[in-house]
Write a protein that holds these residues in place. Structure first.
Motif, PDB file in Angstrom:
ATOM      1  N   THR A  48      33.274  44.006  38.747  1.00  0.00           N
ATOM      2  CA  THR A  48      33.736  42.705  39.217  1.00  0.00           C
ATOM      3  C   THR A  48      35.251  42.648  39.145  1.00  0.00           C
ATOM      4  OG1 THR A  48      31.714  41.695  38.368  1.00  0.00           O
ATOM      5  CG2 THR A  48      33.545  40.213  38.855  1.00  0.00           C
ATOM      6  N   VAL A  49      35.858  42.108  40.178  1.00  0.00           N
ATOM      7  CA  VAL A  49      37.310  41.933  40.205  1.00  0.00           C
ATOM      8  C   VAL A  49      37.593  40.434  40.152  1.00  0.00           C
ATOM      9  CG1 VAL A  49      39.415  42.324  41.515  1.00  0.00           C
ATOM     10  CG2 VAL A  49      37.639  44.079  41.461  1.00  0.00           C
ATOM     11  N   HIS A  50      38.393  40.038  39.170  1.00  0.00           N
ATOM     12  CA  HIS A  50      38.654  38.634  38.887  1.00  0.00           C
ATOM     13  C   HIS A  50      40.085  38.264  39.235  1.00  0.00           C
ATOM     14  CE1 HIS A  50      38.610  34.855  36.686  1.00  0.00           C
ATOM     15  NE2 HIS A  50      39.671  35.248  36.013  1.00  0.00           N
ATOM     16  N   HIS A  51      40.264  37.117  39.877  1.00  0.00           N
ATOM     17  CA  HIS A  51      41.601  36.592  40.141  1.00  0.00           C
ATOM     18  C   HIS A  51      42.121  35.946  38.859  1.00  0.00           C
ATOM     19  CE1 HIS A  51      40.530  36.857  44.437  1.00  0.00           C
ATOM     20  NE2 HIS A  51      41.832  37.011  44.588  1.00  0.00           N
ATOM     21  N   ILE A  52      43.267  36.396  38.377  1.00  0.00           N
ATOM     22  CA  ILE A  52      43.855  35.828  37.171  1.00  0.00           C
ATOM     23  C   ILE A  52      44.277  34.390  37.438  1.00  0.00           C
ATOM     24  CG2 ILE A  52      45.750  36.033  35.515  1.00  0.00           C
ATOM     25  CD1 ILE A  52      45.651  39.106  36.209  1.00  0.00           C
ATOM     26  N   LYS A  53      45.031  34.194  38.507  1.00  0.00           N
ATOM     27  CA  LYS A  53      45.373  32.837  38.949  1.00  0.00           C
ATOM     28  C   LYS A  53      44.388  32.497  40.061  1.00  0.00           C
ATOM     29  CE  LYS A  53      50.249  33.543  38.040  1.00  0.00           C
ATOM     30  NZ  LYS A  53      51.570  33.750  38.666  1.00  0.00           N
ATOM     31  N   PRO A  54      43.560  31.488  39.859  1.00  0.00           N
ATOM     32  CA  PRO A  54      42.512  31.170  40.843  1.00  0.00           C
ATOM     33  C   PRO A  54      43.070  30.878  42.235  1.00  0.00           C
ATOM     34  CG  PRO A  54      42.202  29.922  38.821  1.00  0.00           C
ATOM     35  CD  PRO A  54      43.538  30.592  38.706  1.00  0.00           C
ATOM     36  N   LEU A  65      47.540  42.480  44.294  1.00  0.00           N
ATOM     37  CA  LEU A  65      46.907  43.367  43.324  1.00  0.00           C
ATOM     38  C   LEU A  65      47.276  42.984  41.892  1.00  0.00           C
ATOM     39  CD1 LEU A  65      45.079  45.850  43.050  1.00  0.00           C
ATOM     40  CD2 LEU A  65      47.106  47.277  43.203  1.00  0.00           C
ATOM     41  N   GLU A  66      48.487  42.467  41.710  1.00  0.00           N
ATOM     42  CA  GLU A  66      48.938  42.073  40.372  1.00  0.00           C
ATOM     43  C   GLU A  66      48.188  40.853  39.855  1.00  0.00           C
ATOM     44  OE1 GLU A  66      51.217  42.576  42.944  1.00  0.00           O
ATOM     45  OE2 GLU A  66      51.495  44.647  42.299  1.00  0.00           O
ATOM     46  N   ASN A  67      47.519  40.122  40.736  1.00  0.00           N
ATOM     47  CA  ASN A  67      46.769  38.935  40.337  1.00  0.00           C
ATOM     48  C   ASN A  67      45.297  39.255  40.080  1.00  0.00           C
ATOM     49  OD1 ASN A  67      46.395  36.155  39.831  1.00  0.00           O
ATOM     50  ND2 ASN A  67      45.695  35.827  41.913  1.00  0.00           N
ATOM     51  N   LEU A  68      44.940  40.528  40.055  1.00  0.00           N
ATOM     52  CA  LEU A  68      43.543  40.923  39.878  1.00  0.00           C
ATOM     53  C   LEU A  68      43.359  41.727  38.607  1.00  0.00           C
ATOM     54  CD1 LEU A  68      42.770  42.097  43.521  1.00  0.00           C
ATOM     55  CD2 LEU A  68      42.290  39.879  42.497  1.00  0.00           C
ATOM     56  N   VAL A  69      42.209  41.547  37.986  1.00  0.00           N
ATOM     57  CA  VAL A  69      41.839  42.329  36.810  1.00  0.00           C
ATOM     58  C   VAL A  69      40.357  42.670  36.935  1.00  0.00           C
ATOM     59  CG1 VAL A  69      41.342  40.300  35.372  1.00  0.00           C
ATOM     60  CG2 VAL A  69      41.979  42.462  34.293  1.00  0.00           C
ATOM     61  N   THR A  70      40.000  43.876  36.536  1.00  0.00           N
ATOM     62  CA  THR A  70      38.625  44.333  36.595  1.00  0.00           C
ATOM     63  C   THR A  70      37.903  43.939  35.313  1.00  0.00           C
ATOM     64  OG1 THR A  70      39.319  46.196  37.951  1.00  0.00           O
ATOM     65  CG2 THR A  70      37.176  46.378  36.892  1.00  0.00           C
ATOM     66  N   VAL A  71      36.741  43.306  35.465  1.00  0.00           N
ATOM     67  CA  VAL A  71      35.976  42.839  34.307  1.00  0.00           C
ATOM     68  C   VAL A  71      34.493  43.133  34.498  1.00  0.00           C
ATOM     69  CG1 VAL A  71      37.603  41.007  33.665  1.00  0.00           C
ATOM     70  CG2 VAL A  71      35.780  40.511  35.271  1.00  0.00           C
ATOM     71  N   CYS A  72      33.779  43.195  33.387  1.00  0.00           N
ATOM     72  CA  CYS A  72      32.326  43.356  33.455  1.00  0.00           C
ATOM     73  C   CYS A  72      31.702  41.981  33.746  1.00  0.00           C
ATOM     74  CB  CYS A  72      31.785  43.933  32.151  1.00  0.00           C
ATOM     75  SG  CYS A  72      31.984  42.870  30.704  1.00  0.00           S
ATOM     76  N   ARG A  73      30.435  41.976  34.062  1.00  0.00           N
ATOM     77  CA  ARG A  73      29.771  40.710  34.407  1.00  0.00           C
ATOM     78  C   ARG A  73      29.750  39.741  33.230  1.00  0.00           C
ATOM     79  NH1 ARG A  73      25.152  41.858  38.831  1.00  0.00           N
ATOM     80  NH2 ARG A  73      26.355  43.380  39.999  1.00  0.00           N
ATOM     81  N   LYS A  74      29.545  40.259  32.038  1.00  0.00           N
ATOM     82  CA  LYS A  74      29.508  39.397  30.858  1.00  0.00           C
ATOM     83  C   LYS A  74      30.841  38.675  30.680  1.00  0.00           C
ATOM     84  CE  LYS A  74      29.127  39.513  25.876  1.00  0.00           C
ATOM     85  NZ  LYS A  74      29.319  40.342  24.721  1.00  0.00           N
ATOM     86  N   CYS A  75      31.922  39.411  30.752  1.00  0.00           N
ATOM     87  CA  CYS A  75      33.248  38.801  30.588  1.00  0.00           C
ATOM     88  C   CYS A  75      33.561  37.860  31.747  1.00  0.00           C
ATOM     89  CB  CYS A  75      34.319  39.878  30.449  1.00  0.00           C
ATOM     90  SG  CYS A  75      34.231  40.771  28.884  1.00  0.00           S
ATOM     91  N   HIS A  76      33.134  38.217  32.954  1.00  0.00           N
ATOM     92  CA  HIS A  76      33.387  37.347  34.096  1.00  0.00           C
ATOM     93  C   HIS A  76      32.639  36.021  33.941  1.00  0.00           C
ATOM     94  CE1 HIS A  76      33.516  36.229  38.477  1.00  0.00           C
ATOM     95  NE2 HIS A  76      34.785  36.485  38.185  1.00  0.00           N
ATOM     96  N   ASN A  77      31.426  36.084  33.431  1.00  0.00           N
ATOM     97  CA  ASN A  77      30.676  34.853  33.182  1.00  0.00           C
ATOM     98  C   ASN A  77      31.368  34.000  32.110  1.00  0.00           C
ATOM     99  OD1 ASN A  77      28.733  35.391  35.090  1.00  0.00           O
ATOM    100  ND2 ASN A  77      27.360  36.389  33.643  1.00  0.00           N
ATOM    101  N   GLU A  78      31.950  34.652  31.130  1.00  0.00           N
ATOM    102  CA  GLU A  78      32.703  33.922  30.107  1.00  0.00           C
ATOM    103  C   GLU A  78      33.916  33.231  30.725  1.00  0.00           C
ATOM    104  OE1 GLU A  78      32.927  33.231  26.589  1.00  0.00           O
ATOM    105  OE2 GLU A  78      30.786  33.509  26.901  1.00  0.00           O
TER     106      GLU A  78
END
Length: 111
Positions: A48-54, A65-78
């Motif tokens: 999952t790729v998450h936007h740091i600033k929505p 690209l600087e506004n993205l971070v790769t996360v697992c599903r558990k962390c993304h749900n958090e």
């Protein structure tokens, strides 16, 4: 419910070629590892790729690209819990991820 969070329709954006290309670049940059778990010395596969600033707050950085971070599903749900957080907690969390991205973009190590 917050209408800005639940009434947005970003399906067109998330199905675009530009997003798919950028998402792949973020996953490759982070080597498919959850960057939050990595902070806790855990190796967790991430897809999952998450936007740091929505996007709803900063549309101009949705393809940065600087506004993205790769996360697992558990962390993304958090990160996207249904229960609202206090403004103080949201700012602290955003600051932590911003610092994390700065650390990775300054890392010149090549594998």
């Amino acid at each position: 419910m917050n209408r800005y969070r639940y009434e947005t329709n970003n399906n067109t954006f998330y199905h675009s070629q530009a997003w798919r290309t950028l998402r792949r670049q973020a996953l490759e940059r982070d080597k498919h590892l959850c960057q939050i778990c990595l902070q806790h010395n855990e190796l967790t596969f991430a897809d999952t790729v998450h936007h740091i600033k929505p996007i709803r707050e900063n549309d101009s950085e949705k393809l940065s690209l600087e506004n993205l971070v790769t996360v697992c599903r558990k962390c993304h749900n958090e990160l996207h819990r249904e229960k609202p957080m206090t403004l103080k907690n949201k700012k602290r969390r955003l600051n932590n991820y911003t610092n994390l991205v700065k650390r990775f973009t300054n890392n010149k190590e090549v594998w």
